[in-house]
Each structure stands twice: as C-alpha cells, then as structure tokens.
Design a protein around this motif. Structure first.
Motif, PDB file in Angstrom:
ATOM      1  N   ASP A  72       0.865  -1.258   0.174  1.00 10.15           N
ATOM      2  CA  ASP A  72       0.011   0.193   0.071  1.00 10.15           C
ATOM      3  C   ASP A  72       0.778   1.048  -0.058  1.00 10.15           C
ATOM      4  O   ASP A  72       2.400   0.999   0.000  1.00 10.15           O
ATOM      5  N   ALA A  73       0.289   2.360   0.471  1.00  4.36           N
ATOM      6  CA  ALA A  73       1.347   3.530   0.596  1.00  4.36           C
ATOM      7  C   ALA A  73       2.474   3.437   1.287  1.00  4.36           C
ATOM      8  O   ALA A  73       3.554   3.666   1.338  1.00  4.36           O
ATOM      9  N   THR A  74       2.123   2.531   2.519  1.00  5.25           N
ATOM     10  CA  THR A  74       3.062   2.040   3.431  1.00  5.25           C
ATOM     11  C   THR A  74       2.837   0.582   3.407  1.00  5.25           C
ATOM     12  O   THR A  74       1.737  -0.036   3.736  1.00  5.25           O
ATOM     13  N   SER A  75       3.924  -0.150   3.092  1.00  3.63           N
ATOM     14  CA  SER A  75       3.856  -1.586   2.834  1.00  3.63           C
ATOM     15  C   SER A  75       4.568  -2.344   4.112  1.00  3.63           C
ATOM     16  O   SER A  75       5.343  -2.010   4.781  1.00  3.63           O
ATOM     17  N   HIS A  76       3.809  -3.597   4.243  1.00  2.20           N
ATOM     18  CA  HIS A  76       4.360  -4.492   5.286  1.00  2.20           C
ATOM     19  C   HIS A  76       4.411  -5.890   4.923  1.00  2.20           C
ATOM     20  O   HIS A  76       3.927  -6.268   3.961  1.00  2.20           O
ATOM     21  N   ALA A  77       5.255  -6.603   5.819  1.00  5.18           N
ATOM     22  CA  ALA A  77       5.491  -8.030   5.691  1.00  5.18           C
ATOM     23  C   ALA A  77       5.537  -8.797   6.830  1.00  5.18           C
ATOM     24  O   ALA A  77       6.007  -8.358   7.856  1.00  5.18           O
ATOM     25  N   TRP A  78       5.038 -10.062   6.893  1.00  4.73           N
ATOM     26  CA  TRP A  78       5.109 -10.980   7.930  1.00  4.73           C
ATOM     27  C   TRP A  78       5.775 -12.054   7.601  1.00  4.73           C
ATOM     28  O   TRP A  78       5.742 -12.851   6.400  1.00  4.73           O
ATOM     29  N   ILE A  79       6.524 -12.882   8.589  1.00  4.26           N
ATOM     30  CA  ILE A  79       7.038 -14.242   8.227  1.00  4.26           C
ATOM     31  C   ILE A  79       6.327 -14.928   9.532  1.00  4.26           C
ATOM     32  O   ILE A  79       6.391 -14.538  10.573  1.00  4.26           O
ATOM     33  N   VAL A  80       6.049 -16.224   9.199  1.00  3.63           N
ATOM     34  CA  VAL A  80       5.697 -17.116  10.199  1.00  3.63           C
ATOM     35  C   VAL A  80       6.406 -18.732   9.579  1.00  3.63           C
ATOM     36  O   VAL A  80       6.299 -19.091   8.645  1.00  3.63           O
ATOM     37  N   ASN A  83       7.817 -22.170  14.392  1.00  5.49           N
ATOM     38  CA  ASN A  83       8.222 -21.765  15.833  1.00  5.49           C
ATOM     39  C   ASN A  83       8.369 -20.346  16.076  1.00  5.49           C
ATOM     40  O   ASN A  83       8.907 -19.771  17.013  1.00  5.49           O
ATOM     41  N   ALA A  84       8.175 -19.675  15.033  1.00  5.33           N
ATOM     42  CA  ALA A  84       8.211 -18.089  15.138  1.00  5.33           C
ATOM     43  C   ALA A  84       7.548 -17.301  14.370  1.00  5.33           C
ATOM     44  O   ALA A  84       6.916 -17.867  13.319  1.00  5.33           O
ATOM     45  N   ALA A  85       7.414 -15.996  14.567  1.00  8.32           N
ATOM     46  CA  ALA A  85       6.565 -15.107  13.792  1.00  8.32           C
ATOM     47  C   ALA A  85       6.995 -13.598  13.878  1.00  8.32           C
ATOM     48  O   ALA A  85       7.434 -13.170  15.133  1.00  8.32           O
ATOM     49  N   ASP A  86       7.094 -12.868  12.865  1.00  4.46           N
ATOM     50  CA  ASP A  86       7.751 -11.476  13.019  1.00  4.46           C
ATOM     51  C   ASP A  86       6.941 -10.806  12.046  1.00  4.46           C
ATOM     52  O   ASP A  86       6.453 -11.293  10.948  1.00  4.46           O
ATOM     53  N   TRP A  87       6.971  -9.217  12.109  1.00  2.00           N
ATOM     54  CA  TRP A  87       6.579  -8.510  10.816  1.00  2.00           C
ATOM     55  C   TRP A  87       7.570  -7.347  10.912  1.00  2.00           C
ATOM     56  O   TRP A  87       8.016  -7.110  11.772  1.00  2.00           O
ATOM     57  N   ALA A  88       7.362  -6.649   9.684  1.00  2.00           N
ATOM     58  CA  ALA A  88       8.161  -5.369   9.308  1.00  2.00           C
ATOM     59  C   ALA A  88       7.638  -4.523   8.502  1.00  2.00           C
ATOM     60  O   ALA A  88       6.802  -4.985   7.572  1.00  2.00           O
ATOM     61  N   GLU A  89       7.938  -3.263   8.572  1.00  2.00           N
ATOM     62  CA  GLU A  89       7.421  -2.377   7.472  1.00  2.00           C
ATOM     63  C   GLU A  89       8.777  -2.435   6.350  1.00  2.00           C
ATOM     64  O   GLU A  89       9.746  -2.523   6.473  1.00  2.00           O
ATOM     65  N   LEU A  90       8.254  -2.627   5.172  1.00  2.00           N
ATOM     66  CA  LEU A  90       8.788  -2.441   3.870  1.00  2.00           C
ATOM     67  C   LEU A  90       9.088  -0.865   3.421  1.00  2.00           C
ATOM     68  O   LEU A  90       8.370  -0.319   3.536  1.00  2.00           O
ATOM     69  N   PRO A 130      13.869  -7.422   5.154  1.00  2.00           N
ATOM     70  CA  PRO A 130      13.629  -7.473   6.570  1.00  2.00           C
ATOM     71  C   PRO A 130      13.934  -9.018   7.203  1.00  2.00           C
ATOM     72  O   PRO A 130      14.314  -9.221   8.458  1.00  2.00           O
ATOM     73  N   PHE A 131      13.575 -10.010   6.508  1.00  2.00           N
ATOM     74  CA  PHE A 131      13.892 -11.490   6.882  1.00  2.00           C
ATOM     75  C   PHE A 131      14.597 -12.222   5.826  1.00  2.00           C
ATOM     76  O   PHE A 131      14.407 -13.531   6.081  1.00  2.00           O
ATOM     77  N   ALA A 132      15.666 -11.657   5.402  1.00  2.00           N
ATOM     78  CA  ALA A 132      16.527 -12.285   4.376  1.00  2.00           C
ATOM     79  C   ALA A 132      17.288 -13.809   5.094  1.00  2.00           C
ATOM     80  O   ALA A 132      17.418 -14.632   4.395  1.00  2.00           O
TER      81      ALA A 132
END
Length: 451
Positions: A72-80, A83-90, A130-132
C-alpha cells in the motif's frame, strides 16, 4: 400544526419497514449459519476469516516459511514458521513496486527483449530485506500477496548481486527455494485438511486449442495484451463475437497436451481438442476420475473492481464458443461454474492462461479461479503468467509430473522447482536460460505432504 398526510403515512409505515428490515436481516443470518454448517470449505475459501498465528504454525512444515505481503502507500510483510513469527515495514510502496513489476513483465512477455537481472535483484531486496536470513534458512516458501507482486513469479527474483554473471549462473530464488502461492492464509486450513493425494485412476484429461472464432480458427498465433473480462461487456451482456475475434488461437497447445499425455501414459480418449474442447464437455465429463485436469487456453480476469461489480463479471477460462450460446454453454467456464465441478485432482493446470489484467498487475484474477478449483476438489493449481513456446511448456510440465511420480513425497512446488532447474542447467545460451522460457508457471496451493 397538524401533521400532513404524507407525514402521517410515514409514521404508519416506519414500524412496518423496520419490521421488514429485521425480518430480512434474520433470514440472512439464518442462511449464513446454514452455509457455514453445510459448506465450510467454500466459506473458508470465499470469505477467509482470520487465522491465529498458532493455528497457522501448526499447518506449516518444518522446512517452510510463510510470507505475507501487504503493499500500500506504506507496505508491510510478515513471516511465520513452525516456531516463530515476526513482521516489518517495507521500504517500497505499492505504486513504486507496480512500476518495477510492469517493467520486468514487459521484458518477460516480449521475446525480443533482454532480461534485466539488476531489476529482479532490486525487487527481491525490497520485499525480502527484513527477513533475508530467516528466508535463507528454509527450503520452502509459501507466499500470500496483493497488488503487483501477484503477477510476477517469485522464482525469477535474484537473491545476490548479479553483476558480471551469465543468466545460467544467476542466484535465482528457485535455486534455493520451492515457491508456492496461496490465495490467503486461511486457505491453508482447507488445502491441508484433506487427503494429500488423489484416488483417481486415470492420469490426465486435457482441453486444448479451443475454437474462439470460426472465421479465424486457424489464424496464426499472435501476441496478446491481457484484457479484463469486463472490457468485453456491452451493458450487462458479454459480446462473445468480439471476444472470439480478439483472442488468438493456440494451435501449439495440441502438441503440448499430446506430449504430456504420452509421457504420462494417458489415453487419447482423455484429450479434447479444438471444437471438442467445450464447456459442455467439461461439465459432462467425469473429471473426478483424473489425477490431472489440464486447460490449455486463455483466461479472462476480473480487472478493476468497479466495472467488475457493475457487470457482475467473473474470472473465467475460455473454451470453444458455440454457434448458439446458452446459459449452460456460452464458451466461458466461470469461477462459479468451476466451483460446481467435481474433481479429485492432484493438479489443475492452467496453461497459456495469462493472469495479469489489462494495464493493472495485481488485479483480482488468480485468487478467484484458485478458490473455485480448490472448492471443486483440486489440491494444487499450476498457472502460467505468460505464453511460452510449446516445447518449453511441455518440458516444464513433463518434468514436473515425472519428478513427482519418481518421488511422491515431494511437495508440488518442489516438483516444479526440479523441472525448472533441469531446464536452466541444460541451457546452452542466455536465451535458453532466460526466465521467459523456464519461469512462467507458479504453483498455487499446496496440500500436506504425503507421509
């Protein structure tokens, strides 16, 4: 001052109107409960509900990461992961990403153009940064995305600086990861809750090279700029003649399905070509007897939401257009009609089906078709994002099914990955190693791996 007659009528009618509204609301709620009880899979696919992180993690394999993107105008991503989960702004907006994807797709759909590795590397950096490290630790990626990224096969993204390397030696994402596209996170519950493999005995039924226009039935194939299905509507009706004249024939798909059938040991009786590739045949055939249901034809997508809503158009596959169209057979196998089919298929193949809509990468298209096929009983969809020469397509498909027959424990995405890598490794030139040739197909949906 006494009330006017109109006010007195309004006062009298208001309780009746409110009572009627409440009755309609109650009836809708009753129907919703009935739908939820009798057709839970359809509800889960068509109106996905939020799934908790814990529920999602339980559905993932140990070697799998789920990536969810919202551009979107501000983009986000999540990784699940399990045994773990996280999110970050792109750092990339939907607008900027769309421009990059359009530029890369233009190179991929024009055989005269050279691929731009630097752009493929830039897109990968922007969506994965963010999740490389966590992505690198997994072998399988399941991806839920929106906007422009839906029209770009992720496997052709490049994970390391490509400077000075020939295409064959690029660090393609497919080198390290098997990639699956998901319509939604909630679709995991449906796709991984049933039997992991088909019980059907016959290997293949195929519908190829339908006749779109008899006056141009054998016209030479030409390049096709993808158009939305809504562009063929005149008022509330679709102009089938205009659509048929616009769509180029696909004569090379005859060789494609025959070659695939030969490799799979499938009988000719399961191949429907030309005028025999009809909507009537699809609806009347016992499709649940086949492990692979193969459509080598054009797809029409929904396009922008506003005209889509006005015309009530649906994404559809185009089959032979009859001389006298009817409600049962107008040549368009729509998503709602697909959902009513009965399948028991490991794969539904949509070959030559371009899923990017007219000038708008990321338009609602693939997810509507995918949901319909999954509800009908397909475990995975395999879809092409652009048309490829018939030999390359046949090599990709044959290689995928061969890999899975040799090792039924492979994920579907891993089977496609092995086929793609074989083509890259066998390439004798940059032209043969160009992702135009090996990268158009994506796996959509993935059942649980057989145990």
């Amino acid at each position: 001052m006494p009330s006017s007659p109109s006010r007195r009528r309004s006062a009298t009618l208001s309780p009746k109107i409110r009572k009627r509204i409440e009755a309609v609301k109650a009836e809708r709620e009753k129907l919703a409960r009935l739908f939820n009880a009798r057709f839970p899979d359809y509800v889960a696919l068509s109106r996905p509900q939020p799934v908790s992180i814990e529920q999602t993690q339980a559905l993932l394999a140990d070697d799998e990461a789920l990536l969810v993107f919202d551009f979107d105008a501000t983009s986000h991503a999540w990784i699940v992961t399990r045994n773990a989960a996280d999110w970050a702004e792109l750092g990339v907006s939907a607008h900027d990403l769309a421009a990059q994807v359009r530029a890369l797709r233009a190179l991929l759909t024009d055989p005269r153009q050279r691929f731009d590795p630097a752009l493929a590397y830039k897109i990968y950096q922007e969506v994965s940064r963010p999740f490389a490290e966590r992505i690198a630790a997994k072998k399988r990626l399941s991806i839920v995305t929106n906007e422009a990224l839906t029209s770009l096969p992720p496997q052709l993204l490049i994970t390391r600086d490509p400077s000075g390397k020939p295409l064959k030696e690029m660090d393609w994402l497919i080198r390290t990861h098997a990639v699956t596209i998901l319509p939604s996170v909630a679709s995991l519950k449906v796709l991984r809750g049933g039997s992991p493999a088909s019980a059907a005995r016959k290997p293949l039924i195929a519908f190829a090279d339908p006749v779109f226009s008899k006056t141009a039935a054998r016209a030479e194939a030409r390049s096709l700029s993808p158009r939305s299905i809504t562009s063929f509507y005149r008022g509330t009706a679709i102009d089938l003649a205009a659509m048929g004249a616009y769509l180029p024939q696909l004569p090379s798909t005859r060789k494609e399905v025959r070659q695939v059938a030969t490799e799979l040991g499938a009988a000719d009786e399961g191949i429907r070509l030309g005028a025999a590739a009809t909507e009537t045949a699809v609806k009347n055939d016992r499709l649940d007897q086949y492990r692979i249901v193969y459509f080598a034809t054009h797809g029409l997508v929904a396009g922008d939401l506003e005209p889509f809503a006005k015309s009530k158009a649906e994404p559809a596959l185009v089959l032979s257009i009859p001389d006298r169209p009817s409600d049962f057979d107008d040549g368009l196998l729509t998503a709602s009609e697909i959902a009513q089919l009965k399948l028991d298929a490991d794969w539904a193949v949509l070959s030559a089906c371009n899923t990017a809509a007219e000038g708008k990468p990321g338009a609602e298209a693939l997810s509507g078709l995918a949901r319909a096929f999954f509800y009908a009983g397909a475990r995975s969809l395999i879809v092409s994002h652009w048309e490829v020469e018939d030999e390359a397509t046949a090599n990709l498909m044959v290689g995928t099914f061969r890999a899975l027959s040799r090792n039924p424990r492979l994920s579907h995405a891993e089977a496609l990955r092995q086929s793609m890598l074989a083509m890259i490794d066998a390439a004798k030139s940059d032209r043969e190693a160009n992702p135009q040739v090996w990268a158009p197909f994506v796996v959509v949906g993935e059942p649980a791996k057989p145990r």
